[in-house]
Scaffold this motif. Structure first.
Motif, PDB file in Angstrom:
ATOM      1  N   VAL A 136       9.096  -4.286   0.259  1.00 23.94           N
ATOM      2  CA  VAL A 136       8.567  -5.430  -1.376  1.00 23.94           C
ATOM      3  C   VAL A 136       7.747  -3.596  -1.432  1.00 23.94           C
ATOM      4  CG1 VAL A 136       6.535  -5.951  -1.537  1.00 23.94           C
ATOM      5  CG2 VAL A 136       8.200  -7.430  -0.268  1.00 23.94           C
ATOM      6  N   PRO A 137       8.106  -3.274  -2.821  1.00 20.99           N
ATOM      7  CA  PRO A 137       7.753  -2.323  -3.711  1.00 20.99           C
ATOM      8  C   PRO A 137       6.087  -2.457  -4.094  1.00 20.99           C
ATOM      9  CG  PRO A 137       8.596  -3.257  -5.043  1.00 20.99           C
ATOM     10  CD  PRO A 137       9.491  -4.116  -3.990  1.00 20.99           C
ATOM     11  N   VAL A 138       5.080  -1.763  -3.720  1.00 19.77           N
ATOM     12  CA  VAL A 138       3.539  -2.291  -3.711  1.00 19.77           C
ATOM     13  C   VAL A 138       2.674  -0.636  -3.774  1.00 19.77           C
ATOM     14  CG1 VAL A 138       1.541  -3.092  -2.716  1.00 19.77           C
ATOM     15  CG2 VAL A 138       3.513  -3.399  -1.904  1.00 19.77           C
ATOM     16  N   LYS A 139       2.490  -1.619  -5.248  1.00 16.67           N
ATOM     17  CA  LYS A 139       1.480   0.310  -6.055  1.00 16.67           C
ATOM     18  C   LYS A 139      -0.195  -0.146  -5.242  1.00 16.67           C
ATOM     19  CE  LYS A 139       2.601   1.382  -9.923  1.00 16.67           C
ATOM     20  NZ  LYS A 139       2.513   1.374 -11.532  1.00 16.67           N
ATOM     21  N   LEU A 140      -0.786   1.127  -4.832  1.00 15.45           N
ATOM     22  CA  LEU A 140      -1.881   0.624  -4.313  1.00 15.45           C
ATOM     23  C   LEU A 140      -2.916   2.042  -5.168  1.00 15.45           C
ATOM     24  CD1 LEU A 140      -1.235   1.361  -0.318  1.00 15.45           C
ATOM     25  CD2 LEU A 140      -1.859  -0.627  -1.602  1.00 15.45           C
ATOM     26  N   LYS A 141      -3.975   1.308  -5.501  1.00 11.06           N
ATOM     27  CA  LYS A 141      -4.490   2.368  -6.353  1.00 11.06           C
ATOM     28  C   LYS A 141      -5.952   2.682  -5.820  1.00 11.06           C
ATOM     29  CE  LYS A 141      -6.764   3.638 -10.720  1.00 11.06           C
ATOM     30  NZ  LYS A 141      -6.999   2.914 -12.327  1.00 11.06           N
ATOM     31  N   PHE A 142      -6.554   3.918  -5.067  1.00  9.15           N
ATOM     32  CA  PHE A 142      -7.517   4.001  -4.944  1.00  9.15           C
ATOM     33  C   PHE A 142      -8.502   5.155  -5.875  1.00  9.15           C
ATOM     34  CE2 PHE A 142      -4.443   4.422  -1.104  1.00  9.15           C
ATOM     35  CZ  PHE A 142      -5.393   3.917  -0.798  1.00  9.15           C
TER      36      PHE A 142
END
Length: 156
Positions: free
Chosen positions: A125-131
């Motif tokens: 599953v592609p998951v985009k994380l933003k820090f």
């Protein structure tokens, strides 16, 4: 004998291909390791996402997550208050300077909400994380079989 060797090469290639999906992801001083979610059953609309986030730089925060497999991905925290398990959405997850935070069952985790189709063991599953400081990174999150990891499917 030749067929056995070809079979072993095919199995090795398949194992390598699956292992390639579970690669770590890195953005700035932040590295994502051991990410996973669990398979879901038809009609199940939520699932947890788990991983270790290592930070080799200054303090940072995980602000946001998204995935095309879910209508929304929330940052959550689970805790026990006496005999009552509480789960709540949080606005961010702190990632300490020179330290790490684990998103795991029973603690901080991602919550995939309004899953569009069942998550199937063996897929990613592609998951985009933003820090806040490190920026954005996409993680290919492997889907483990139900019951793999720490217990079965997470219910909300």
């Amino acid at each position: 004998m030749k067929n056995i060797v070809i079979g072993l090469i095919s199995i090795s290639a398949a194992v390598f291909a699956v292992g390639a999906f579970a690669q770590n992801a890195k953005v700035g001083s932040v590295e994502i390791e051991n990410a996973y979610t669990r398979a879901t059953v038809p009609g199940q609309k939520v699932a947890g996402g788990f991983m270790k986030i290592e930070n080799k730089g200054a303090a940072d925060q995980l602000l946001y997550a998204s995935s095309p497999v879910a209508g929304e991905v929330q940052l959550h925290e689970m805790s026990m208050e006496g005999q009552v398990m509480k789960m709540r959405q949080v606005k961010d997850i702190a990632v300490p300077a020179g330290g790490s935070v684990e998103l795991k069952p029973g603690g901080f985790h991602l919550m995939f909400m309004n899953i569009k189709a069942p998550l199937t063991a063996g897929e990613t599953v592609p998951v985009k994380l933003k820090f806040a400081k490190a920026g954005e990174v996409e993680v290919k999150v492997p889907v483990n079989a139900m019951g793999a990891g720490h217990g079965g499917a997470m219910k909300h």
